[in-house]
Structure formats: C-alpha cells, structure tokens
Design a protein around this motif. Structure first.
Motif, short mmCIF file in Angstrom:
data_model
loop_
_atom_site.label_atom_id
_atom_site.label_comp_id
_atom_site.label_asym_id
_atom_site.label_seq_id
_atom_site.Cartn_x
_atom_site.Cartn_y
_atom_site.Cartn_z
N ASP A 54 4.61 8.92 9.87
CA ASP A 54 4.69 10.32 9.41
C ASP A 54 6.11 10.83 9.65
OD1 ASP A 54 4.11 12.87 8.58
OD2 ASP A 54 2.85 13.38 10.29
N SER A 59 4.62 12.56 4.68
CA SER A 59 4.73 13.79 5.47
C SER A 59 3.39 14.51 5.54
CB SER A 59 5.79 14.72 4.85
OG SER A 59 5.83 15.91 5.59
N SER A 60 2.82 14.56 6.73
CA SER A 60 1.56 15.27 6.93
C SER A 60 1.82 16.77 7.07
CB SER A 60 0.87 14.77 8.20
OG SER A 60 1.59 15.22 9.34
N ALA A 63 4.85 16.31 11.37
CA ALA A 63 6.06 15.72 11.95
C ALA A 63 7.28 16.58 11.65
CB ALA A 63 6.26 14.31 11.44
N GLN A 68 5.44 18.60 0.73
CA GLN A 68 4.51 17.49 0.84
C GLN A 68 4.32 16.89 -0.55
OE1 GLN A 68 0.51 18.39 2.07
NE2 GLN A 68 0.41 16.62 3.42
N PRO A 72 -2.58 13.35 1.92
CA PRO A 72 -3.14 12.27 2.74
C PRO A 72 -3.95 11.27 1.89
CG PRO A 72 -3.40 14.34 3.88
CD PRO A 72 -2.87 14.68 2.50
N VAL A 75 -1.40 9.07 0.32
CA VAL A 75 -0.81 8.17 1.31
C VAL A 75 -1.74 6.98 1.53
CG1 VAL A 75 -0.05 7.91 3.72
CG2 VAL A 75 0.47 10.02 2.47
N LEU A 107 -3.41 16.54 15.21
CA LEU A 107 -3.54 16.27 13.77
C LEU A 107 -4.91 16.73 13.31
CD1 LEU A 107 -2.12 14.74 11.34
CD2 LEU A 107 -3.61 12.82 11.93
N GLN A 111 -7.19 15.40 7.55
CA GLN A 111 -6.14 14.57 6.95
C GLN A 111 -6.48 13.08 7.10
OE1 GLN A 111 -2.07 15.40 7.13
NE2 GLN A 111 -2.28 17.60 7.41
N TRP A 141 1.88 10.39 13.67
CA TRP A 141 0.84 9.66 12.92
C TRP A 141 1.46 8.37 12.38
CZ3 TRP A 141 -2.06 11.92 8.04
CH2 TRP A 141 -3.08 11.05 7.68
N THR A 142 0.87 7.25 12.81
CA THR A 142 1.40 5.94 12.44
C THR A 142 0.27 5.10 11.85
OG1 THR A 142 2.94 6.09 14.29
CG2 THR A 142 2.63 3.90 13.32
#
Lengths: 345, 345
Positions: A54, A59-60, A63, A68, A72, A75, A107, A111, A141-142
């Motif tokens: 992220d 981009s959530s 971060a 955007q 999500p 993504v 988070l 999402q 977020w990874t």
C-alpha cells in the motif's frame, strides 16, 4: 455477518478475520499445515510470486492521501491477473494461489473483503482457487501472492528460446493500461474519446485480462512448436529486450505495426511521440510477447484475427531496432533504461 | 562486491540488490516469468506460506529499538525452518521455496545478506533451493516465504486422521525454544544451568531443526500407515487440540510424560507450573505431534530412542485432559485460549 464490514481489522479480531477469509478459500485445501494439490501426470510445476505494498503499488488511502485510481476490488483483480499472466507467459495453466496479508490495525475490514472479492472474481474466470495463505499485523497493508500452475514439459514458453528467423507476435494492444491510468489522473486527457473508449482504457488498467487463452491455441496448431516469450507487464519494449537478452539475439520492430489502441488516433492533443512511449513503455497491459516461426504466427493470426499482430522479427545483431520504413535514417535503438525518444537514433 | 555490505538498500539500488540476491538462488529456476519444478510421478504438491514483519515477528533494530534476540542470520534460518517444518508435518519432502521481500530504503544491506545466509544455511541441510521471489519497497522489512514440497498420496499426514485407539507421540522436547527466549530476555533466568545447557536452549530458539527425518522413518516401518499430525509451532497443547478438533476426537495426556527439556529439573527458581506452561504453550519448538497406532509408535520409539515420546492417547470424549496419575481429582482440561493453570481442576 454482513455488519462486520464497518469494523477495523483490530475491532474484527484475528479469529473472525480468518473465519471470513476462509469463505474465499477452497475449503478442501485449507486447514492443515500445508495445502495439497494434484498435478497432471508428467507435467511440471510453474511457480511465480509477487509482493504489493500500500502506498507503493496501490493506495488504500491509509498509507498516503491522494487519488485512489484503483479500488480494493481492482487491486485484488489486478493481483490475481498479474500472477495468472506470469503463468500464461510460461505456457502454464493455473492450479491455485496462496495469499499472505500484512494488515494495519486501523485498516477498514471492508477494504480487505473487497480485495478478496476482486481476487475471487478474476480467479473464478480461470477456475482457480485460493488454497492457502497467512495473515499478520503490519504497519502498511502488504499483499504477497504465489501462483502455482502446471505446464507440459514439451510446451513450455521460455525467454531463452527465440531463434533467428522467428517473427515477434504480440497479443492485444499496448499502452491502453497507461492511457487508462492517465484518464484517472488527468482530467484534461482523452476528451476527444467517446465514453465507451474511455471506459475501455480504464477497464484495461483496473481489470486486465491474463492471456491464458493463447498458449493452448498455439499447441492446438502445432503441439511440437518452439515458442519464446514473456508477458508485457513491464512494457512491450522491456519484454522484447528481455527475450533478446535471454536468447542472445536482437530484434527489428516495425514502427508502423506497433500495437497501439485504435482510439489513440483520435487523441489530437497527444503527440505521436507520447503515443509510442505509452505503447512501448507504458506497461501493465499483461499481454504476451512471443517469438515463433512465421508459419505458426500466421496460422495463429488467422485463428485470433484482430487479437494478435506480427510486429517484427529476430535479428542476429544484438540490439532492438525500431524500423521506420519511410525513412530508414530515422531508425531508433531501444534500450531498457530509457523511454523512447521519437526519431532520436 | 564485498564492500557493498555497508550500504543501505537505497544506496545499493535495485539492480545490484537483485544481482546479489540471485547468487543465493537456483540459477536454473530464476530468470523467467515463473520458476519450473519437477515433481515425482504420482506425487501431490504441498504448499505452505508464511509472512514475517520486522517489529512483530523479529527485530532488525530499525522498526523499534529493543533487545535483538534473533540476528538476521537466525531470522533467515528460522523462516526456512518454520516452512520446512510445515512440509514435514504433512509428510512431504521439500522441492524449493520462494522469498519475497519488502525492504525499507534505510535498511542496511548487510542485514539482508545475513538473512539470506541464514535461509541458505538451513535450506542446504535439506537440499532445498530458493527458486524465485520478488523485491519491493516497504516501510517495514517484510518477508513472505512459500515452501513447496511433494508427498506421496498414500503417505500424507493429515490433522483429520486421528482415530480412537491411537497413541499420541511427540518428537523432541517442548518448551526449549521458549526457555531459550527467556534466557535472552531475562538475565536472572537459568543461572543454575551449565553453559552448554543454556547454549542448547538458545540454539533451539534461534535455529530450530525441522523434523523432515521423521515421516520417512514411519513409512520405512509401515508403508501403509495412517498417521495424523501437525507441527508444534504454536505449542504442544495447540497441536493436540487442533488435531482433536479436526478429527472429531479428544485426548488424554499423561502429565508425567510431558516432554520437558531434562535441564528444566535444575531450574530451582522456575516453578513446576511455569515449566509445564513452557512445555505446553511455549511454541516454536517445530517438533511433530503425531497420532498413530500403538504398535507403530512403539516401533518408531525403538528406532529413534530418546528422540520421541508417547505422551497420551486419543479418547472419544471431545476434550483434551491432562492426567495426573497420582491424584486424578486434580486433572485439568486444556483449552486453546488459556495457558495451563496447575491443578486448576
């Protein structure tokens, strides 16, 4: 449990999070120390892996603030598509993926749910399941995905297999994803396009289609075919250069056959040089760039009319030359490091 | 290139980083869109994945200051061992691993190099190669590993396969890793122990040994054996409870046979209750907890004398009871959620 979607990850808690994410997984595969998969007899395993962070790859909104360009859901779709595209580029068909998530406490769970919906929507198209994963705490977020596929040992597509005499064939068009991103970032871009044309470019950016359909078409025509190739996730120029380097050859590309989206011609405020830059260096179209014998390429072109294009050929001289037929003094040499500069060479 | 080790990741740059990390990979596997692996005919694929985050699962000193109980080398070793242990717990033998890294710009490259040295040192013991991966930018050092193994369809170890009449057999001792961590964190702990005993507990914590040796010993004794089991990465009690839940049975454990490290007896300042807590709930010993027929367990015990212990048996009543032979009114029922409370009824 639908009212869980307004909670943060911390509020939801690990047990409920896992329970929710299990719903997206193949139940037969999860629940033990490792997932088990069957592979067709004599097939080899193909493995590819990707990490997304992220604020770097998507981009959530958590971060760093900003536009955007990808929800999500998208993504998730793109993460699945990118990994399936790598399998397609080996000639492999997918067996399953694992998904590991590092999640910040604050988070919104919604999402994560939408991310899984996007993953699943793409995977379902290719009858591919989520077979495992891991979840842990993380500051950003990874996402880490590993995709598994199977490939017949005589039907592998390798970067090293390009030979003199091969033509270079690409699927689809290139530059569409980059143009889609530009439409999302820059409100003045693409005003000459119809709504449908704009939506289509944005769709390519947000929900790319992995070309799992193409390798099987090739083997139907010639089960013994030798094919070199890779996907164009890092751009068309990059793919040609990587294949040439791996195979120890060079290539000549035909400027007039660069596979640009048709609607680019309408973009009056978008220079010829910018168009070619998007097509050669834009990336993320997730199409295939293949080197194969001309007779096979022509037969494939006949089957997939309009969906593939022969754009050049392999040459012994170890560079990639972009050939301007009208005026050969203005040919350029492509390099990995730089963008295309029109008629600079 | 040895003087690169004083650089940060940003100073080293992506190209040189990849070049350095390639040196730790199987060169035949990397360099295409996906890695290819061969699987033995008729074998199934086993897949397991783990994500580790700096400041949560290990400490580089970058994410948060504090005592560094595990060097980057040890983090690498443990990451490899944890994934290989999951394969061992399925009865699978390893084929390869992928490693994805999220790296902060200011992380010293030396730490990444040492992490890979630790990974490789563990993997080499089991002839397992790094076959692929990904590297990207990230705010916190993040590691995602996927391990691939192969298992014969008739020689799978599943959590669901425990049956009435089975005994519960564990490899090694439990609580050693937790005691090793305590030695690193608490200078007053373990002063009664010899240097060798202390070093041994710390070694279990920092460089655990996956029990890939055990399943093959079982199939040598009985190629048709039905075996349930998992590894004890989350603790001995957790493993027994998980197997029982998956198999729809319960278990009785013999308090006097809990596999404590011998040297625990010397720890005068360490109460009986604390010892049993470490052994049942400490975790990260990466041993195997297996349920199998008594005759097979006894034969295995004869082959691996001192390395395995029968600690209980499966019962129809769906709970896990810790049986104090001397005084059955003081038996305890184990639960996943809580630590062991001595004689709590």
């Amino acid at each position: 449990m639908s009212d869980l979607t307004h909670l943060t990850i911390a509020q939801l808690g690990e047990q409920r999070l896992l329970q929710k994410l299990y719903e997206y997984c193949d139940r037969r595969a999860v629940g033990d120390d490792a997932a088990l998969l069957s592979i067709a007899p004599e097939y080899e395993l193909a493995v590819t892996t990707d990490m997304l962070v992220d604020g770097v790859h998507f981009s959530s909104g958590l971060a760093k603030p900003g536009i955007q360009t990808t929800t999500p859901f998208d993504v998730g779709w793109r993460s699945a598509a990118a990994n399936l595209s790598d399998l397609a580029a080996m000639g492999a068909s997918p067996l399953g993926i694992t998904v590991s998530l590092g999640l910040p406490a604050d988070l919104p769970y919604l999402q994560v749910e939408e991310f899984y919906q996007g993953l699943k929507a793409c995977l379902t198209q290719y009858r591919t399941a989520i077979i495992g994963g891991d979840v842990c705490r993380s500051a950003a977020w990874t996402v880490s995905i590993t995709a598994l596929g199977q490939v017949h040992p005589q039907r592998k597509i390798l970067r090293t297999q390009a030979r003199l005499g091969d033509v270079i064939l690409v699927t689809g068009v290139h530059g569409a994803s980059r143009a889609g991103l530009e439409l999302l970032l820059n409100p003045t871009f693409g005003q000459e396009l119809s709504r449908e044309e704009r939506d289509n470019l944005i769709r390519v950016h947000q929900r790319p289609i992995p070309r799992l359909d193409v390798p099987s078409k090739i083997w139907q025509i010639d089960p013994q075919a030798r094919v070199a190739g890779m996907d164009s996730s890092d751009g068309l120029a990059d793919a040609v250069l990587q294949i040439c380097r791996a195979s120890g050859v060079g290539a000549i590309l035909d400027y007039d056959r660069l596979p640009r989206p048709q609607c680019f011609a309408k973009l009056r405020s978008f220079s010829e040089e910018e168009q070619v830059n998007f097509t050669l260096y834009g990336g993320e179209d997730f199409e295939l760039v293949l080197c194969l014998e001309e007779t096979l390429a022509v037969a494939l072109q006949a089957q997939l009319s309009g969906q593939v294009m022969i754009i050049g050929q392999i040459q012994p001289h170890k560079q990639v030359t972009l050939l301007q037929r009208e005026n050969s003094s203005q040919n350029s040499v492509l390099a990995l490091e730089k963008g295309f500069q029109h008629f600079s060479g």
